[in-house]
Design a protein around this motif. Structure first.
Motif, mmCIF file in Angstrom:
data_model
loop_
_atom_site.group_PDB
_atom_site.id
_atom_site.type_symbol
_atom_site.label_atom_id
_atom_site.label_comp_id
_atom_site.label_asym_id
_atom_site.label_seq_id
_atom_site.Cartn_x
_atom_site.Cartn_y
_atom_site.Cartn_z
ATOM 1 N N UNK A 77 -2.994 6.813 -16.579
ATOM 2 C CA UNK A 77 -3.191 7.529 -15.319
ATOM 3 C C UNK A 77 -1.939 8.295 -14.955
ATOM 4 N N UNK A 79 -0.228 9.755 -11.261
ATOM 5 C CA UNK A 79 -0.307 9.970 -9.810
ATOM 6 C C UNK A 79 0.474 11.223 -9.457
ATOM 7 N N UNK B 129 10.340 13.002 -9.310
ATOM 8 C CA UNK B 129 10.274 11.599 -9.768
ATOM 9 C C UNK B 129 9.352 10.787 -8.866
ATOM 10 N N UNK B 130 9.354 11.106 -7.570
ATOM 11 C CA UNK B 130 8.474 10.403 -6.633
ATOM 12 C C UNK B 130 7.081 11.013 -6.637
ATOM 13 N N UNK B 131 7.041 12.301 -6.845
ATOM 14 C CA UNK B 131 5.784 13.032 -6.698
ATOM 15 C C UNK B 131 4.831 12.779 -7.868
ATOM 16 N N UNK B 132 5.387 12.622 -9.052
ATOM 17 C CA UNK B 132 4.534 12.460 -10.240
ATOM 18 C C UNK B 132 4.951 11.183 -10.984
ATOM 19 N N UNK B 133 3.969 10.331 -11.236
ATOM 20 C CA UNK B 133 4.256 9.068 -11.922
ATOM 21 C C UNK B 133 3.130 8.780 -12.901
ATOM 22 N N UNK B 134 3.487 8.541 -14.148
ATOM 23 C CA UNK B 134 2.460 8.196 -15.128
ATOM 24 C C UNK B 134 2.475 6.685 -15.355
ATOM 25 N N UNK B 347 1.539 17.951 -14.687
ATOM 26 C CA UNK B 347 1.347 17.663 -13.266
ATOM 27 C C UNK B 347 2.502 18.196 -12.422
ATOM 28 N N UNK B 351 2.342 20.779 -9.246
ATOM 29 C CA UNK B 351 2.957 20.517 -7.939
ATOM 30 C C UNK B 351 3.790 21.731 -7.514
#
Lengths: 125, 472
Positions: A77, A79, B129-134, B347, B351
């Motif tokens: 996934x 986010x 780093x906060x906005x996109x996390x896999x 991603x 953004x």
């Protein structure tokens, strides 16, 4: 493999694919998508506590522990902000408890409360 | 064995970072200009060094603050640092600009820039780093499902930026402002991408090079994409010298361009670049189709849109090439462990596009709303004068032709002219003339500047925070 996007918190924070519910959980600051049902007897894993070291989720039904690392590693996934996109495996990811088959199943969204231990902190943006 | 001293990784922060940034930015070529545009001098970039001592580059802003002034300052600095790797010459030749040329490419300028670059990159891109996390175990099969699900083309649906242009009170001005935002990228197009051509990494390297061959027009200057873009600019009355419109670049336009330099300069982010490249090349086809249509609608048949129509064609190939010839073979060679970075790059770029769309649309509204914001000066100033609102105030006295180079603020402000005349600049070809007793509401994060037209101008800046609170 179905690809689904849903909110990490609030309304529609749970996606149900082919009868299996998934939520976004955060443990020790790191998020992941997990099956909302306990692999033991299908208990509400979204209401689980987390052990002090963050290594396990504890199901409220029978206190069955599931390794966070195992849950974290299952569903790919990503986010972005307050939404998460997940690629749901074609085979049900629950073990032991018989979940409905995923393949070809309908997708819906709903709200599931999360225990504070696995809730994503919400920041303004 | 003799004792080896302990390795200490390089890190710069706090006062040492601030001092190093000031040392870099006080290079005479980076001081304020006395004109809104630069004149065929690619080495001159206004970095407003006088403000830098007051900025904190240690605390990484979240997305909600990414358009504040410290971020604009960081993006301007980073563009300047990255571009010391590129070759620029004035169109009219070096004569008379040799000193600026040497100052820009000098070892001192380059070393000072490199010293502050990692800290500025952390500041500028840390929010991602906060906005996109896999998470989870990504496989080639799950990546394929994810890529197939991406809505990359947008079809005929206009982006917020495109809607802002067509809905503007002055669509031609808005469209020129839009094209100006691309000049930092398109005139030196594919330069960030070229950073990944160097080295030795197998067949993918050659595939990467093929994309660049297209961008560079196969060595025929007339077909080089930057040449096509120059024709577009010229056809709508814009100039084509590098960074002429430096002061009109929005924060997010620099952010978007710098992102690719950031990934290309730091090869540990190579796979993020691959993801962003795939998304860019795949999504450009429909974007360029809409851009062609939009420019024709706004300017009529006189506009040259070959830059965009060329991309409609070639990017159909580039999207496929990026996936089949670059992305897939890289996973084959290096394993599925690289997939999360590829997804992250996709991603992150989405953004940044979102941030950019919002920033540009807000700027066009801000330019269109200038007459209204001038009228709002009356009730807002009244609220301050009557003490209904308390706001910190700065009293300023400036001489003729004192140009306050473009900047923005973290909250709404009220500019009130006590005496003299000011030209208030809010975008390309967008300005107000403010006389004594007049003023304007300055909205948070909106790019603006000022020029003094009288012998002297006395004015006040009231930091009201949210101007609407003055209207209650």
């Amino acid at each position: 493999m179905p690809v689904v996007s849903f909110s990490v918190a609030g309304r529609d924070n749970c996606v149900v694919v082919g009868g299996t519910a998934y939520v976004y959980a955060t443990v020790k600051g790191r998020g992941f998508v997990m099956n909302a049902q306990c692999p033991h007897r299908g208990g509400p894993l979204h209401l689980a506590d987390v052990t002090a070291d963050g290594s396990q989720l504890v199901c409220p039904w029978h206190e069955r522990k599931t390794a966070t690392a195992r849950l974290r590693g299952r569903i790919p996934s990503v986010r972005t902000g307050k939404r998460v996109t997940a690629v749901i495996p074609d085979q049900p990811v629950s073990r032991g408890y018989a979940a409905a088959a995923v393949c070809g199943g309908a997708t819906s969204r709903e709200h599931r409360p999360l225990s504070p231990s696995i809730t994503t902190p919400v920041t303004e943006s | 064995m003799s004792r080896v001293p302990q390795h200490v990784p390089f890190e710069l922060g706090g006062a040492a970072l601030r001092d190093a940034i000031i040392q870099y930015a006080t290079n005479p070529i980076y001081l304020d200009a006395d004109d809104w545009q630069n004149h065929d001098n690619p080495y001159r970039r206004q970095l407003r060094p006088q403000i830098l001592p007051h900025l904190d580059f240690d605390r990484v802003p979240g997305r909600e603050n990414i358009l504040d002034y410290p971020s604009l300052a960081a993006q301007r600095l980073l563009t300047t640092i990255y571009e010391a790797d590129l070759v620029f010459f004035p169109k009219s030749g070096l004569k008379g600009k040799e000193e600026d040329f040497r100052a820009f490419y000098s070892p001192s300028n380059r070393a000072l820039g490199e010293k502050i670059r990692p800290a500025l990159e952390r500041y500028a891109f840390g929010f991602l780093d906060d906005e996109v996390e896999t998470s989870g175990k990504w496989t080639k099969a799950s990546l394929d499902s994810y890529l197939d699900s991406l809505e990359m083309n947008g079809g005929d649906e206009q982006s917020p930026a495109e809607r802002a242009i067509l809905g503007s009170a002055d669509p031609r001005r808005a469209a020129r402002m839009w094209l100006v935002q691309f000049t930092a990228d398109f005139l030196s197009e594919a330069s960030p991408m070229l950073r990944n051509v160097l080295g030795y990494y197998g067949p993918t390297q050659s595939e990467w090079f093929k994309v660049i061959i297209d961008e560079y027009g196969y060595g025929v200057h007339d077909t080089k994409h930057s040449t096509l873009f120059e024709r577009t600019l010229t056809s709508v009355g814009l100039r084509t010298d590098v960074h002429r419109y430096w002061q009109y670049y929005l924060n997010s336009s620099l952010l978007l361009n710098n992102y690719f330099h950031y990934l290309g300069k730091n090869h540990e982010h190579f796979f993020r670049y691959v993801g962003a490249l795939f998304y860019t090349e795949s999504s450009l086809v429909d974007f360029c189709r809409r851009a062609d249509r939009l420019l024709r609608e706004v300017f009529g048949d006189s506009v040259d849109t070959e830059y965009f129509t060329e991309h409609i064609h070639i990017d159909q190939h580039h999207g496929r090439m990026a996936r089949e010839k670059i992305l897939d073979p890289l996973i084959e060679a290096h394993g599925e462990g690289i997939i999360p970075d590829i997804v992250r790059g996709i991603e992150e770029y989405r953004v940044l596009l979102d941030v950019s769309d919002g920033d540009f649309s807000a700027q066009i509204s801000w330019m269109d709303d200038q007459p209204e914001l001038k009228k709002l000066h009356g009730p807002v100033y009244e609220a301050i004068r009557e003490g209904r609102v308390e706001a910190p105030v700065a009293h300023l006295v400036e001489p003729f032709n004192e140009l306050s180079n473009t900047h923005c603020h973290e909250g709404d402000e009220l500019c009130h002219i006590v005496s003299g005349t000011m030209r208030f600049e809010s975008g390309l070809d967008s300005s107000l003339i403010l006389e004594a007793g007049e003023g304007v509401v300055i909205k948070r994060n909106r790019l603006h500047g000022a020029d003094i037209l009288s012998d002297e101008c006395v004015y006040e800046i009231h930091s009201v925070g949210d101007y609407r609170s003055c209207l209650l």
